[in-house]
Write a protein that holds these residues in place. Sequence first.
Motif, short mmCIF file in Angstrom:
data_model
loop_
_atom_site.label_atom_id
_atom_site.label_comp_id
_atom_site.label_asym_id
_atom_site.label_seq_id
_atom_site.Cartn_x
_atom_site.Cartn_y
_atom_site.Cartn_z
N ALA A 177 39.45 41.86 49.04
CA ALA A 177 39.65 41.87 47.59
C ALA A 177 38.33 42.13 46.85
N GLY A 178 38.34 41.98 45.52
CA GLY A 178 37.11 42.07 44.73
C GLY A 178 36.60 43.48 44.53
N THR A 179 35.29 43.58 44.31
CA THR A 179 34.71 44.87 43.88
C THR A 179 34.81 45.95 44.97
N ALA B 83 37.34 46.32 47.04
CA ALA B 83 38.72 46.80 46.91
C ALA B 83 38.89 47.67 45.66
N ASP B 84 38.24 47.29 44.56
CA ASP B 84 38.33 48.08 43.32
C ASP B 84 37.97 49.54 43.60
N ARG C 197 40.61 53.04 43.58
CA ARG C 197 40.45 54.20 42.69
C ARG C 197 40.40 55.53 43.44
N GLY D 219 38.38 41.56 36.70
CA GLY D 219 38.13 42.83 37.36
C GLY D 219 38.80 43.93 36.57
N PRO D 220 38.57 45.18 36.98
CA PRO D 220 39.21 46.28 36.25
C PRO D 220 40.72 46.25 36.44
N ARG D 221 41.44 46.55 35.38
CA ARG D 221 42.91 46.57 35.47
C ARG D 221 43.37 47.78 36.30
N ILE E 172 48.30 49.22 26.37
CA ILE E 172 46.89 49.57 26.54
C ILE E 172 46.68 51.04 26.22
N TRP F 3 42.31 53.94 28.85
CA TRP F 3 42.07 53.47 30.22
C TRP F 3 40.72 53.89 30.79
N PRO G 179 38.27 51.57 32.53
CA PRO G 179 39.40 50.64 32.62
C PRO G 179 39.09 49.30 31.96
N PRO G 180 40.01 48.78 31.16
CA PRO G 180 39.80 47.44 30.60
C PRO G 180 39.80 46.39 31.71
N GLN G 181 39.20 45.24 31.40
CA GLN G 181 39.13 44.16 32.38
C GLN G 181 40.31 43.20 32.21
N GLY G 182 40.66 42.55 33.27
CA GLY G 182 41.71 41.54 33.23
C GLY G 182 41.55 40.62 34.42
N PRO G 183 42.38 39.56 34.46
CA PRO G 183 42.28 38.64 35.59
C PRO G 183 42.69 39.32 36.89
N ARG G 184 41.99 39.03 37.94
CA ARG G 184 42.34 39.61 39.25
C ARG G 184 43.64 39.01 39.77
N GLU H 227 44.75 39.63 43.22
CA GLU H 227 44.88 39.72 44.68
C GLU H 227 45.43 38.42 45.28
#
Lengths: 336, 336
Positions: free
Chosen positions: A225-227, A229-230, A234, A259-261, B250, B253, B256-261, B263
Amino acid sequence: MDSRQNRQIVLVSRPVGVPEPHHFEVRNTPLVSPEDGQFLLENLYLSVDPAQRGYVNDENNYAPPVPIGAVMRAMAVGRVIESRHPDFQAGEYLYGWFGWQDYWVGGPEALLRRVDPSQAPLSAGAGLLGINGLTAWLALHEVGRPMANNTVVVTAAAGAVGSLVGQLAKLAGCRTVAVVGSDEKGELCLSRYGYDAYVNYRQPLEEALSRACPEGVDLFFDNVAGTIADTVIRRMNLFGRVVQCGTMSIPVWIPPPQGPRFEREVLTRRLRIEGFVIFDHIARFDQAAAELAQLLKSGKLHYDEDIETDLARAPQALVDVYEGRNRGKKLIRLRE
Amino acid sequence: MDSRQNRQIVLVSRPVGVPEPHHFEVRNTPLVSPEDGQFLLENLYLSVDPAQRGYVNDENNYAPPVPIGAVMRAMAVGRVIESRHPDFQAGEYLYGWFGWQDYWVGGPEALLRRVDPSQAPLSAGAGLLGINGLTAWLALHEVGRPMANNTVVVTAAAGAVGSLVGQLAKLAGCRTVAVVGSDEKGELCLSRYGYDAYVNYRQPLEEALSRACPEGVDLFFDNVAGTIADTVIRRMNLFGRVVQCGTMSIPVWIPPPQGPRFEREVLTRRLRIEGFVIFDHIARFDQAAAELAQLLKSGKLHYDEDIETDLARAPQALVDVYEGRNRGKKLIRLRE
């Protein structure tokens, strides 16, 4: 009451994030005898798994947290030494929720599968033919659904699950790309686990991933997970699949990190992101284990173990796994 | 060259986010005649859809952006008035990519489906039996897979897709919860679209959702993304499914806007999040439309239309849809 003592690793305080050795203590308790419908086994190999962080944190998970004062929840391979249950005989090998301790007493509710020593070495019952191999097999095939010529990216690729996922994806005709934290592990992924390329996430990841996956990513088997995975998500292709098998890079989830949506990625490229927990698939364990054992016997699968022999070191071994210091499946061997 | 003029709504500058009327102009161009293999049709009903934001923004999407100077991409129902293609006759009704304009000339590559006026009123060909109904039907059944007694939450629930999803989920035996932006729309969802409960997202959402979904959420049909979706996802049950059908809340993009993860939610509760784009399912359009038309005839399905008659107002109509000012499927009627 039995006169033998049972050494146990007990949780003594509630960690936030990755547990450390001071959250545990060694306790000696008198061994109790099995009652009707129970059996007593001696543990041979204790498993050390990243999933154990989730077992001790008081946050949403797939099982309630280990209570303070209780034996640390862990899978293990053990040998039945006394049975008062008609389906289990002394001398049998079992794999189940037997905890970080010398002995276990209870009924079949703790059983995950029976271990057949003719399939593979006993230690493999806790790794290759235990949850690591079973996770690799079932998550890859049932959720990831690899197709020939897919590009498959695996995080924690040199780990107990990732090293097997790469090999199984390769056998399914895929091109495999390992994401690892050191060049040493990357070279291991190429030379031993058959990966086609590796990316060291301590380097600029976006560039490295572009080079390693010039045609994008079809299947992302994510253990971290995390950056990291971001960046992979993409680069995913149309109809790409993400198997969310672990979240090892993020120690604390309350409150959830930002994190980024991804909604737009998911929508426009019709991605499918799906969580995988091996315990939903117990009915298929024996079949998957038989396939893995067959591949092992035919020389098509390699696995590695990193074995310690001191029960008291189990908590430190878990920290080591989280910091990537293990070299293969981490086990504590108590007896042969 | 035909002597008739074709009024067209042309994109004249590239918006960031939701397009506004000043990004468009009305252009009169001479009508060209069809060549061999082509046909000429007059548009009857032009569709106004949230998806059109994605058609004009220069960001990743499922189709390249509309070029500056080109007719605005839109679906429409039209009548063939001249044909030089053997499979199409004058008088036939078609639904396809005919654009925001009076006439369209081209070949069958623009066709989405043929419209049968005996199935439903012609306007329904652009809504209930067009992408809105087809999306509701196919996304709900093929991706969402509703099961009896599931709690289904739908965002933009009073909209052209959401109003149908609620009704179809109800027919599948589910409990349905609408998320809307006003109590007026909420009441409409209860009285007309058969929802069991509604939540006004302008109120404290977490509490309202807890009250409306005391047993959690099994299926989340999401048309909006963003903070509303965040709240729903955290209430999802084991093996919950998220259909990512739109991202209307939204506007921009990149970045990308941020939001809660998510995973950890995905992993521990084995959620499946999947993107849906209707154009992957063209082969099933006629079958789904036949089922929808049957439900309509038997009185089991209600749909609403919000019709304007001025072609020049199409850009403003799109803004209205984004701001929730429509009451049903937004259409521009050019002729009967």
